[in-house]
Structures are given as structure tokens and as C-alpha cells.
Enzyme design. Structure first.
Site, mmCIF file in Angstrom:
data_model
loop_
_atom_site.group_PDB
_atom_site.id
_atom_site.type_symbol
_atom_site.label_atom_id
_atom_site.label_comp_id
_atom_site.label_asym_id
_atom_site.label_seq_id
_atom_site.Cartn_x
_atom_site.Cartn_y
_atom_site.Cartn_z
ATOM 1 C CE LYS A 195 32.203 17.801 51.851
ATOM 2 N NZ LYS A 195 31.015 17.078 52.257
ATOM 3 C CG ASP A 231 24.004 12.722 49.579
ATOM 4 O OD1 ASP A 231 23.544 11.560 49.537
ATOM 5 O OD2 ASP A 231 25.203 12.982 49.379
ATOM 6 N N GLY A 262 33.942 12.443 49.888
ATOM 7 C CA GLY A 262 32.552 12.292 49.477
ATOM 8 C C GLY A 262 31.806 13.589 49.651
#
Ligand SMILES: *[C@@H]1O[C@H](CO)[C@@H](O)[C@H](O)[C@H]1NC(C)=O
Ligand SMILES: *[C@@H]1O[C@H](CO)[C@@H](O)[C@H](O)[C@H]1NC(C)=O
Ligand SMILES: *[C@@H]1O[C@H](CO)[C@@H](O)[C@H](O)[C@H]1NC(C)=O
Ligand SMILES: *[C@@H]1O[C@H](CO)[C@@H](O)[C@H](O)[C@H]1NC(C)=O
Ligand SMILES: *[C@@H]1O[C@H](CO)[C@@H](O)[C@H](O)[C@H]1NC(C)=O
Ligand SMILES: *[C@@H]1O[C@H](CO)[C@@H](O)[C@H](O)[C@H]1NC(C)=O
Ligand SMILES: *[C@@H]1O[C@H](CO)[C@@H](O)[C@H](O)[C@H]1NC(C)=O
Length: 791
Positions: free
Chosen positions: A538, A631, A519
Site C-alpha cells: 500500500k 474506518d 482507498g
């Protein structure tokens, strides 16, 4: 062979003192440090050095600085003896006289002295703390004089800031002489304050001058008037001012400095750069006097702070914006022929010669027209008085765009009115801090011709020096000595943000074998760095910006440092790969914890709500580059071993889809359905309030245990689901008897009712449809903490 080397070494050490900078640890009575020889004192831990620092061509100050230069090669000075009167680079010296007096002389003139005297034997030493102390030889804990008692613009950790000390800013980034700002303890009310003062005016701006002291969180009762920053980053003052730096808890190199722009900041050393870890004033233009008289300060994150003159005014000195502006006309002439131009949103704080809460606009103008000293009026609706109020100003200082309802009407000759352009309220704008002129000193000397033997000695020592360098290079090459403790200290200070190669990443992640999440535009793997730090790696999907933009974003992210924000250790940008390396959080995400069997009790939930708010408030308001998260959701809030929350994935929103067409809905929308503010859907301007909305949704989810479901097909025009949760909560709150039905059944009845109600109230404010009705993140922090203390 060995004997020969030892002999050579002895010879070389002898020659050393003749030709190169010597760094000694003590200065004994009757000896001096000479500017020509670049003599220095060093602290035993080698962190600090004292000596002559060049501030211009042939101009020197005696100063203390951090030994290690910054990444840009500059030194960071922490103390200066003679900031206002530099000495020349010839024959100036800093001496400890036989009488026990420290003096700085240049051509037999005294430029500075410590005014000390002692009958016992003294010595001068630079301590590990950065304190230059004159001690008795027979009792080294007795300080006859110490630099910590006379700070210039900086205090170091554990250096007491007292009623007898004042910090004075430097004049500019390149001119270290005393500037216009002072930090001091007010002798009347024992409060620590910031003040602007030039020849004409003085003006206090911190704490906010219109607040009574207790409203500003200060106490006036403690007479001791002392404040210190400790080694871990906590600042405490006797007037109750207290704060923790954003990197509080670890012993790092820090300094508290009154900067040239009038703001007090704490800086932490990180990778040979100073990073701001706290600052007193968060609105740059709220510092008084920044732009000098008759000018207007504007600030935007893109352009920084600029100063400009108002219509009818011109800069006093084009090369120094701090001197402000002056009128191009003569105020004392012709009172009949003046009129006003309107400057919306502008306030000039202070210097009111007239105040009335009953005047009409015409009366207000007349007051000013009749007074030759009046420069402008402010005619504004005041909510407190419930009426329009009129102020007439005799001096125009501290002007900046403050927003509604402030309006200033500037008095100028009628002949200037027609040429006023409403779209350019400010003319002759200049960036601040641009004075770069170099000081050059010249002073007459009684020049003696250099003797022949001196010349010979000089050449001799230069040749010996060259041999010495070659010799040491040779020795170094054959022994490859392991690095000594000093460089290790520096390395420890400098660890942190790093650029990794792709190979290093592959190795650290064991070829991307341990996936721990997906995600936020990428897949996250667990990994381990060579120094055994466990990290989260990531790997971003490849639809990103070019390398330059990526690196620019990384440098922003790398500088962000707060205990409630995930620390980024580094990144990798090689070919198509864009990878981030973060600290690893043992307890996973909040989303995982809310759903899973791990039971989050009330105290943890409340602490998480406060922590996340603090982290976001820091992103929005305190970091020097404003960052919107865009977000915020439970998946991006990670929990460490103690369940302390850290927000992840900030600063990423700018990395995505930059090349997609601007009008496409998809390119614009960031965030996750269920947590998105209505502005995204209705195509309204995006501000930090979108994060406030998402935060409110997260808190509601934590309180109720009900998440906005995401299992339907994504449809951005439909926010029914999240509305349903908000409305459901509102209904229950409205109907007071049902309020306890909201609470997550997992918590049973084990929660603090007062805290819970307050958190609920704040969360509902955060999810208001109208963005202006939502509080800012720092207001949220305040509301949560206040209620927490009052119960
Ligand atoms: C500090 O370094 C920058 C960049 O290298 C340079 O432009 C600036 O003049 C330096 N400042 C001082 C005070 O030397
Ligand atoms: C040295 O000076 C300190 C500070 O004045 C004093 O407390 C201490 O007793 C002195 N020690 C000796 C050995 O004189
Ligand atoms: C005054 O401040 C000092 C230093 O912060 C502190 O040690 C002392 O306890 C305070 N006194 C009172 C009466 O609060
Ligand atoms: C600083 O942190 C410590 C430890 O977390 C805490 O006890 C203290 O209240 C904090 N101080 C401030 C002003 O936030
Ligand atoms: C800027 O200042 C100069 C004087 O320094 C003045 O002549 C000029 O008119 C000003 N510019 C504007 C746009 O007013
Ligand atoms: C502006 O300031 C500089 C440096 O302080 C000075 O050299 C110059 O003479 C000044 N110019 C005017 C017009 O006063
Ligand atoms: C530095 O500032 C001082 C005081 O404001 C001033 O007298 C001096 O001329 C300045 N030096 C330079 C090089 O501008």
C-alpha cells in the site's frame, strides 16, 4: 601446511578449556560448573542455556535462559535455582555430587540442593524443551529430578502446570527474588487462581472474586488440577480455563510468565522481542496489591500505570512504590477530631469490617468515626439492593478509579481537611517498576595467595586465546562458511516485521504494475517478496507525518498480532515515500464479495461477523496500546482462502492529516460516509464506540445485502441514508411478522433463524445513537458466542 594447521587446531582446542566459557551438553557425576569459568550447559538445539547469571555486582543465580539475547541485549530467564539467595562470583559452583545430589555451593555453604540420591549412575542434561533433567545413564527417560517440576515465574510450552507447582512473580524488573504474586491451583475447589500476598494480607483477584466460579467460566469438579500451554499456543486447564493465544496455530517460541505486575501473560518471540499474545487481566489496576496499602492506582494508555498516595498519606519508601503509603497522622488518637474527604469513582476492594444496606450517610460516617480501626467508608447506590449501601474499611488495599457509582470517603483528621485539593486526589505519584538498585554481595573467604604457576597458566591461556581468535577469523575469512542450522532456526523465529528499502518495494511490486485497490489514503498493489511470499503493497498518499511519528506508529502496528487482523510484514519510509507491506488475501474484500457473484452463505457471513468482532475487540482492549480503527467498512475487511476475515487498515487513522488545523471539520473527520457514528457529525468525544457503530452497520449490510449508498456528493452533516437503513430494519423487527423480509435475498432461506435473530439484535444495539447504549466489542463477541453455543 595442512598438518601444521591441524596441529595448531589441536593445541587450541586443548587451551580452550582453560580460559573461556565452555558449553557442555552433559554434566557427569562428580563434576561441577564453576561461576569463575562461566561454565554452561546447552540444549542440543541451542535454544536454551543453563549457567550462572549475574543479577548484580558480584551476585549470581544459577538459571536457565533463552540462548539468544533479546534486541535490547537482555537475557530472558525461564528458571532460577536460588532466586532468593544469590551466590557470589568467586568459587561458587553447581555440582552433581557422587551421591546423586545436585548442589549449589558458595564458600562451602549450600545455597540450594535438589535433595536427590541414587545408587545408579546419573547425568544432568538440558533438553530442547528447556527442561533441566537429572537422568539415569542406563535409562535416559527416567528423570530423578527435573526443573519443570519447580518452576519460578515461567512455564514453557508443554511444561505441565500442576497442583504441586506454583508460579511466583519476581519482586521487580531488576530484582528476581520472590515477589507478592502467585499463580496456583486452589486445593479446595480445583480452580487456577491469581493471588496477592504480603506479610499483612492475602487477596485473590483472578478470576474476579465477586463472581461464583461457574460464572467466571471455571469448573470445580475436575480433581486432576493440571494445565498446559501447547506448542501451537493453546492453553487448556482441568478447571475449563482455555484460550488460544492471538497467534495461535503456528509453532513459535512462547512462554507463560507471571509478571512483576501480577498479571499472567503469554509472550511470543518475534524479531528478538517478546510480544504479548494473551493476558489474564485486561484492566491493569484490577490486579490486587499493585500499589501496596493506602494508595490509589491510575491507568491511562499514555502514562501507563501509576501509584499515588491519598491526601494525608505519604510513600512508605520513595524508591519502592509497591510498598504503598502510610498515614502522616496517628489513627488511634482523638476519635472526635476526624472528618471525611470525598474520593469520587474510587473503590477499595475487600477488608470490610461493617456492611449495611439500610444506613443513612450520617449513620455510616458514625460507624467509622466510632471505630479507631476504620480508615474509610464506601457509601454507594447499589442497583442490586435498590438502596444505598455502607461499607466500613479497616485496610485500604486495591484502590483504583472504577467509575460510577463508586465513591469512597476517606477518614482523616479535621486539620487535614482544609488543605485537600479536589482536583488532585492523589499526591506523590510514582511510575511503577522503577526500582533499579543493584545487589552487591560480599562474603568472607579464606583467601589463599595465587600460586606463580597459576598466574603463568592464566597468561599463557590468554595469549593462546588471542592467537585462536585471529586464527578463526582467518579461517572464517577464507572459507566464508555458510550459516549453520542454528542461525537458520533463529532467522525463522525472527522473520516478520521488516523495514524495506524503496528499491526492494519497486522490485517486489514489479514497478507498481498490478493495482488491486484504492482507498484508505493510498493505492494498493500486488507484489512478491524475494522469499516468494505474495503481498499487498500500500502506497500512502504523501500528506503524512514526519518520519519519526511514522516509525512510532509502525512500531505499534508491527506489534499487533491477531488472527483476525491483517498481518503487516513491514514498511518503507524513504524520503517522501510511506509504504506498508501486508499479507495478501486471496478472496479480496467483504465489499467485493457482497456485491459480486461470489455467493457468501450464512455460515460464512456469521463467521465473518464473529471474526471481525474478535479482531476489533483485540484492538480496543487487548493490545497494550489501545487502537481505534475509525474506518471499519466492508472494503477494509479482507477474506482469506477459507473466507476467514481479517480487518485491514487499523492504526492508520493517526497517520493522516496531523498538520491540518484542529478546528477544521475536515481534519477531524475520519471514516467513510454510511458507516460513521453520529459522534463524528456532532463533534462529540471519539471513543472506541465509533468502531462499534461502524461494525453494526457492516453487520446490517451483511444481513440485508443492502449497503448505505455513497453515490451522492459528500455532505458530512447529512446521515440520512444510513439512518434510513437502520430505521427500515428497526421497523421490520418491531413488526415481528416481517422479520424475515430483511434477509439478503441471495441467501434464500438457508440460514439459522436463532443465530440470525441474535446477530440482528446485537447489530441494532451497535448502531444506537447514544454511544453509551452500544456494547463494547468484547461484549459483542460474548453475545454472539453465547447464543451460538446455546442452540
Ligand atoms: C534490559 O534492557 C534495558 C534496556 O537496554 C535496560 O534498561 C534494563 O536494565 C535491562 N534489564 C535488565 C534486567 O538487565
Ligand atoms: C526407563 O524408565 C521408564 C520410566 O520409568 C520406564 O517406563 C522404562 O521401562 C525404562 N526403560 C528401561 C529400559 O528400563
Ligand atoms: C480432567 O482434566 C483432565 C486434564 O485437562 C482431562 O484429561 C480429564 O478428561 C478431565 N476429567 C474429567 C472427568 O473431565
Ligand atoms: C482454539 O482454536 C481451535 C482451532 O481453531 C478451536 O477448535 C478451539 O475451540 C479454540 N479454543 C478456544 C478456547 O478458543
Ligand atoms: C509527598 O511526600 C512527602 C513525604 O515523603 C511529604 O512531605 C509531602 O508533603 C508529600 N507531598 C504532598 C503534595 O503531599
Ligand atoms: C527503601 O528501599 C530501599 C531498597 O529496598 C532501601 O535501601 C532503603 O533503605 C529504603 N528506604 C527507607 C526509608 O526505608
Ligand atoms: C529484592 O527483594 C528482596 C525481597 O523483597 C529484598 O530483600 C532485597 O533487598 C531486594 N533487593 C534489592 C536490591 O532491592
Amino acid at each position: 601446511m595442512h598438518l601444521f594447521f591441524i596441529f595448531l587446531l589441536h593445541l587450541l582446542t586443548l587451551s580452550c578449556s582453560i580460559h573461556s566459557a565452555t558449553i557442555s551438553s552433559v554434566l557427569t557425576q562428580g563434576s561441577s560448573l564453576f561461576v569463575d569459568k562461566d561454565d554452561r550447559l546447552g540444549s542440543p538445539n541451542r535454544l536454551f542455556t543453563a549457567g550462572f547469571h549475574a543479577i548484580g555486582r558480584n551476585a549470581y543465580c544459577f538459571a536457565i535462559w533463552f540462548t539468544q539475547p533479546m534486541a535490547d541485549g537482555n537475557r530472558t530467564l525461564v528458571w532460577t535455582a536460588n532466586r532468593d539467595e544469590p551466590v557470589t562470583g568467586k568459587r561458587s559452583r553447581f555440582s552433581l555430587e557422587k551421591t546423586g545430589n545436585l548442589v549449589l555451593t558458595d564458600a562451602n555453604r549450600r545455597f540450594w540442593t535438589s535433595n536427590t540420591k541414587s545408587s545408579s549412575r546419573l547425568q544432568l542434561k538440558l533438553l530442547d524443551s528447556g527442561n533441566l533433567v537429572l537422568t539415569r545413564v542406563d535409562n535416559q527417560s527416567l528423570y530423578v529430578w527435573q526443573s519443570f517440576n519447580f518452576p519460578t515465574d515461567t512455564v514453557l510450552p508443554n511444561q505441565p502446570f500442576t497442583k504441586d507447582t506454583v508460579l511466583t512473580s519476581s519482586r521487580s524488573l531488576t530484582n528476581f527474588s520472590s515477589g507478592f504474586y502467585k499463580l496456583y491451583f486452589d486445593n479446595d475447589d480445583n480452580v487456577i487462581r491469581l493471588r496477592y500476598a504480603n506479610d499483612e494480607v492475602t487477596s485473590v483477584y483472578w478470576p474476579k472474586p465477586w463472581l461464583v466460579t461457574w460464572a467466571a467460566g471455571r469448573s470445580t469438579y475436575n480433581m486432576s488440577r493440571v494445565a498446559t500451554l501447547d506448542s501451537k499456543g493453546r492453553f487448556m486447564s482441568s478447571d475449563d480455563l482455555a484460550f488460544n493465544t492471538s497467534d495461535y496455530g503456528v509453532t513459535l517460541q512462547r512462554r507463560l510468565t507471571l509478571d512483576v505486575d501480577g498479571n499472567v501473560r503469554v509472550y511470543t518471540l518475534s524479531q528478538r522481542r517478546w510480544v504479548v499474545s494473551w493476558q489474564a487481566v485486561s484492566t491493569p489496576c484490577a490486579v490486587h496489591g499493585v500499589c501496596g496499602p493506602n494508595s490509589l492506582c491510575t491507568y491511562s494508555p499514555e502514562t501507563g500505570r501509576t501509584c499515588g498516595c491519598m491526601h494525608g498519606y505519604k510513600p512508605k519508601n520513595d524508591s519502592d512504590s509497591a510498598l504503598g503509603c502510610e498515614p502522616m497522622f496517628d489513627f488511634t488518637k482523638d476519635q472526635e477530631n476526624y472528618d471525611f474527604i470525598r474520593l469520587p469513582f474510587v473503590e477499595f476492594y475487600g477488608f470490610d469490617s461493617y456492611f449495611s444496606q439500610r444506613s443513612t450517610f450520617e449513620e455510616c460516617k458514625k460507624v467509622c468515626l466510632d471505630d479507631p480501626k476504620c480508615k474509610a467508608i464506601q457509601f454507594t447506590f447499589d442497583q442490586g439492593y435498590g438502596s444505598f449501601v455502607c461499607y466500613a474499611k479497616t485496610l485500604l488495599y486495591n484502590g483504583f478509579y472504577k467509575g460510577t457509582p463508586f465513591i469512597t470517603y476517606l477518614k482523616i483528621p479535621k486539620t487535614y481537611v482544609p488543605s485537600y485539593n479536589h482536583d488532585h486526589m492523589v499526591v506523590n505519584e510514582s511510575k511503577l517498576d522503577c526500582s533499579t538498585s543493584v545487589v552487591e554481595l560480599s562474603r568472607a573467604y579464606d583467601t589463599k595467595s595465587e600460586s606463580g604457576s597459576l598466574k603463568f597458566m592464566l597468561w599463557f591461556s590468554i595469549i593462546l586465546g588471542a592467537i585462536e581468535v585471529m586464527f578463526f577469523l582467518f579461517i572464517y575469512y577464507i572459507t566464508k562458511a555458510p550459516s549453520n542450522t542454528t542461525t537458520q532456526t533463529y532467522l525463522a523465529i525472527a522473520t516478520g516485521f521488516k523495514r524495506f528499502t524503496y528499491d526492494e518495494i519497486v522490485k517486489a511490486s514489479s514497478k507498481f504494475s498490478d493495482e488491486i485497490g484504492r482507498g484508505g489514503g493510498g493505492i494498493v498493489y500486488k507484489g512478491k517478496l524475494p522469499d516468494n511470499r505474495v503481498v499487498a503493497i500500500k502506497v500512502l498518499h504523501d500528506a503524512f507525518q514526519g518520519e519519526a511519528e511514522f516509525l512510532a506508529e509502525m512500531s505499534t502496528i508491527g506489534r499487533i498480532n491477531h488472527m483476525n487482523l491483517i498481518e503487516t510484514f513491514g514498511y518503507c519510509a524513504e524520503g517522501k515515500h510511506r509504504i506498508l507491506v501486508y499479507e495478501y488475501m486471496e478472496n479480496g474484500s467483504l465489499a467485493h464479495n457482497l456485491l459480486g457473484a461470489n455467493h457468501l452463505d450464512w455460515h460464512k457471513r456469521f463467521a465473518i461477523a464473529i471474526g471481525v468482532a474478535k479482531g476489533l475487540a483485540y484492538l480496543h482492549e487487548e493490545c497494550l496500546e489501545w487502537v481505534l480503527h475509525c474506518d471499519v467498512k466492508p472494503h477494509n475487511i479482507l477474506l482469506d482462502t477459507d473466507y476467514k476475515p481479517k480487518v485491514a487498515d487499523f492504526g492508520l487513522s493517526k497517520l493522516f492529516h496531523q498538520d491540518a488545523p484542529q478546528d477544521s471539520m475536515f481534519s477531524r473527520i475520519r471514516g467513510t460516509r454510511g458507516y460513521m457514528a453520529p459522534e463524528w457529525v456532532f463533534n462529540l468525544p471519539i471513543t472506541s464506540k465509533v468502531d462499534v457503530y461502524s461494525y453494526g452497520m457492516v453487520v446490517l449490510e451483511m444481513l440485508t445485502g443492502r449497503g448505505p449508498t455513497c453515490d451522492q456528493a459528500i455532505d458530512y452533516n447529512d446521515s440520512v441514508e444510513q439512518k434510513r437503513l437502520v430505521e427500515w430494519v428497526r421497523e421490520k423487527v418491531h413488526n415481528k411478522t416481517q422479520i424475515m423480509e430483511i434477509v439478503d435475498p441471495l441467501m434464500k432461506d438457508e440460514f439459522e433463524k436463532v443465530q440470525m435473530k441474535n446477530l440482528l439484535k446485537v447489530a441494532l444495539q451497535c448502531v444506537e445513537e447514544d454511544k453509551d447504549a452500544r456494547p463494547t466489542m468484547s461484549e459483542v463477541v460474548k453475545m454472539l458466542l453465547e447464543a451460538d453455543e446455546s442452540d
